[in-house]
Design a protein around this motif. Structure first.
Motif, PDB file in Angstrom:
ATOM      1  N   ARG A   1      -3.728   3.229   6.536  1.00 55.34           N
ATOM      2  CA  ARG A   1      -3.201   2.274   5.570  1.00 55.34           C
ATOM      3  C   ARG A   1      -1.675   2.227   5.681  1.00 55.34           C
ATOM      4  O   ARG A   1      -1.057   3.089   6.281  1.00 55.34           O
ATOM      5  CB  ARG A   1      -3.582   2.692   4.136  1.00 55.34           C
ATOM      6  CG  ARG A   1      -5.059   2.650   3.835  1.00 55.34           C
ATOM      7  CD  ARG A   1      -5.395   3.398   2.548  1.00 55.34           C
ATOM      8  NE  ARG A   1      -4.605   2.915   1.416  1.00 55.34           N
ATOM      9  CZ  ARG A   1      -4.933   1.881   0.660  1.00 55.34           C
ATOM     10  NH1 ARG A   1      -6.050   1.213   0.919  1.00 55.34           N
ATOM     11  NH2 ARG A   1      -4.183   1.508  -0.358  1.00 55.34           N
ATOM     12  N   GLY A   2      -1.089   1.198   5.066  1.00 54.82           N
ATOM     13  CA  GLY A   2       0.348   1.159   4.865  1.00 54.82           C
ATOM     14  C   GLY A   2       1.164   0.960   6.129  1.00 54.82           C
ATOM     15  O   GLY A   2       0.650   0.677   7.212  1.00 54.82           O
TER      16      GLY A   2
ATOM     17  N   THR B   1      -6.218   9.197  -1.168  1.00 55.96           N
ATOM     18  CA  THR B   1      -4.920   9.363  -1.813  1.00 55.96           C
ATOM     19  C   THR B   1      -4.528  10.819  -1.960  1.00 55.96           C
ATOM     20  O   THR B   1      -3.339  11.168  -1.874  1.00 55.96           O
ATOM     21  CB  THR B   1      -4.952   8.694  -3.201  1.00 55.96           C
ATOM     22  OG1 THR B   1      -5.311   7.315  -3.051  1.00 55.96           O
ATOM     23  CG2 THR B   1      -3.593   8.770  -3.871  1.00 55.96           C
TER      24      THR B   1
ATOM     25  N   GLU C   1      -0.164   8.154   6.610  1.00 52.16           N
ATOM     26  CA  GLU C   1      -0.757   6.876   7.003  1.00 52.16           C
ATOM     27  C   GLU C   1      -0.914   6.787   8.517  1.00 52.16           C
ATOM     28  O   GLU C   1      -1.906   6.244   9.026  1.00 52.16           O
ATOM     29  CB  GLU C   1       0.107   5.733   6.487  1.00 52.16           C
ATOM     30  CG  GLU C   1       0.138   5.622   4.967  1.00 52.16           C
ATOM     31  CD  GLU C   1       1.179   4.629   4.483  1.00 52.16           C
ATOM     32  OE1 GLU C   1       1.077   4.174   3.334  1.00 52.16           O
ATOM     33  OE2 GLU C   1       2.125   4.318   5.260  1.00 52.16           O
TER      34      GLU C   1
ATOM     35  N   GLN D   1       0.817  -1.212   0.000  1.00 53.73           N
ATOM     36  CA  GLN D   1       0.000   0.000   0.000  1.00 53.73           C
ATOM     37  C   GLN D   1       0.851   1.263   0.000  1.00 53.73           C
ATOM     38  O   GLN D   1       0.465   2.289  -0.558  1.00 53.73           O
ATOM     39  CB  GLN D   1      -0.918   0.001   1.237  1.00 53.73           C
ATOM     40  CG  GLN D   1      -1.939  -1.118   1.242  1.00 53.73           C
ATOM     41  CD  GLN D   1      -2.713  -1.175   2.550  1.00 53.73           C
ATOM     42  OE1 GLN D   1      -2.232  -0.739   3.588  1.00 53.73           O
ATOM     43  NE2 GLN D   1      -3.923  -1.729   2.493  1.00 53.73           N
TER      44      GLN D   1
END
Length: 521
Positions: A468-469, A386, A462, A326
């Protein structure tokens, strides 16, 4: 002309503040997530009694880290510029020091060190690599003809360094200090934010995040921005005063005789292995010397066991690989976007100085406002997708790259640029044929600076927002007290930064070698 540029900058800043006030008063951005400047100033006045202790604590850590980090950086830069084998040997440590994610090591430093040491350490780490790289670049790009003149009159190696190389490196070093000053403030605040303590702007920010008061968050961020911006402006003014006395008036046509990675194959392999092993040896030694409990402080062997030999190794690997899948794509996109933006701004600084003068206040705010303060506000404006991650990554990467590129373009002698103009070439042709090729070492230096910062920017987004990630994995691991994963994330992020950095070095060496220019890595 200089007065006109300053007036343009003040005028544009006032226009920006006026637009901000109107937008804030009307609540046009995320229902008031962007408060008007008047509300921020009112809250600053109401909270005026809270700030002195927090500001003093942050300044103490920032100044101490700035001084310590830069003294070590300049000394190391001189050594590395004069001794390429030392540069190659310490390459791994240098990159690791720059690539260490502060959000990962801040709680670890707080647990293993006491007092102001964690804050000073992060502030020093934030400035070391930038200034060291600037010193190496400046010395490596010294005019070889001037060195030959000093040697011809019997000058010693020390005199060549003092009279030619170090004096020629002053503009580059000052450009590095301009970048390093905001980095020191950001490092101290991140340590305060992640490491606890009673005083400091980071601590004050942490205590204010859950109150739903964006005017206070913006106030804290603007105070930190003011501190970092004033430090940047001070070194920018000093650079402007000294640049005229150190700038070359002709283009150095001599080809520097850098030794590069010469020598027998076995020696080059040995040096590469030593460069890789040295950071791990230093990591192990620091853990053992700190006396920290093994449950918290993990050695390289402990991390290897956690990821490959422990019963839960397969689960840990799966989590780490999923998080990397990710993180890495958006890191690459953000790095390219940030570098392209910096390059475009650097070209504009040559073509339209007035535009850059007007843009600099906005750029300074995006660079110096602590992301841990700005990110919760950006979440309200951009959401958690994003676009938020790209915004943060570009804001983290473009400014150091822009300063480095603009410095390289500014150091190209005017006489060299006038030559194609005398033959009727356009301004763009002049840039393409002379200015940009002559500043290629600075372009590669900017790229090397961008690589680790892009990963750091994505991890911050993040960690604070997207869920995420590897940034989110790090945050979860801290909540679960999973120190093995915390150290694993830190180690993997550093290794990735080193790999990307080395790829840039390989490309730089090939391109500049073909053009007969000295590399600065």
């Amino acid at each position: 002309m200089a007065a006109e540029r300053r007036f343009a900058g003040v005028r544009n800043a006032l226009i920006l503040l006026l637009l901000w006030e109107v937008i804030g008063q009307l609540g046009l951005v995320a229902g008031g997530a962007l408060p008007p400047p008047s509300d921020i100033l009112i809250r600053l006045w109401q909270d005026r009694g809270d700030y002195p202790g927090h500001i003093i604590a942050t300044l103490q850590a920032s100044v101490a880290g700035f001084v310590i980090g830069n003294v070590v950086a300049v000394a190391a830069g001189v050594i590395f510029a004069l001794s390429p084998p030392m540069l190659r040997l310490f390459r791994g440590i240098n990159i690791a020091a720059f690539a260490l994610p502060p959000i990962a090591i801040a709680p670890i430093l707080a647990l293993t060190l006491s007092g102001m040491a964690p804050r000073i350490t992060l502030a020093a780490l934030g400035v070391y690599f930038v200034t060291m790289t600037a010193t190496v670049i400046g010395i490596a790009q010294a005019d070889s003809r001037a060195k030959d003149v000093v040697r011809a009159y019997g000058g010693s190696r020390w005199q060549v360094l003092r009279l030619v190389q170090f004096r020629g490196a002053v503009p580059s070093i000052l450009a590095g200090l301009r970048i390093a000053a905001p980095n020191a403030v950001l490092g101290a605040i991140l340590a305060e934010f992640g490491g606890g303590g009673r005083w400091g702007l980071g601590t004050y920010l942490l205590g204010s995040l859950g109150r739903g008061e964006p005017d206070r968050l913006w106030g804290i961020g603007l105070i930190a921005t003011l501190i970092a911006g004033l430090s940047y402006a001070g070194f920018a003014l000093l650079s402007r005063k000294l640049l005229g006395a150190t700038k070359a008036v002709t283009l150095n046509a001599a080809v520097p005789t850098g030794k590069g990675d010469s020598g027998p194959l076995w020696a080059r392999i040995g040096m590469a292995l030593a460069s890789v092993a040295l950071p791990f040896a230093l990591w192990w030694a620091l853990i053992k010397l700190s006396g920290a409990p093994s449950m918290i402080a993990k050695t390289p062997g402990d991390v290897f066991t956690y990821l490959f030999l422990a019963p839960s190794a397969e689960t840990a690997q799966a989590k780490l690989l999923a998080a990397l899948a990710q993180t890495l794509p958006i890191t690459f996109i953000g790095m390219v976007a940030g570098l392209a933006f910096a390059f475009a701004l650097a070209i504009l600084s040559k073509l339209s100085p007035r535009f850059i003068s007007g843009f600099m206040p906005v750029a300074l705010i995006t660079q110096t406002m602590p992301l841990v303060a700005l990110t919760p506000l950006l979440v309200l404006i951009l959401g958690r997708g994003t676009s938020l991650t790209l915004w943060i990554t570009i804001s983290v990467t473009f400014f150091p790259a822009f300063v480095t590129l603009a410095q390289g373009l500014a150091l190209v002698p005017r006489s060299a640029e006038d030559l194609p103009r005398a033959y009727g070439a356009s301004r763009w042709t002049e840039l393409r044929m002379v200015t940009i090729p002559a500043s290629l070492p600075y372009l590669f230096a900017a790229t090397r600076l961008t690589v680790p910062r892009a990963l750091l920017g994505v991890m911050i987004a993040e960690w604070l927002a997207t869920g995420r990630g590897i940034g989110n994995l790090l945050n979860q691991s801290r909540g679960y007290l999973d120190y093995g994963m915390i150290w694993s994330v830190a180690a993997v992020s550093v290794i990735l930064s080193v790999v990307f950095y080395q790829l840039v070095v390989v490309v730089e060496r090939r391109v500049l070698g073909r053009l007969g220019m000295a590399t600065s890595e």
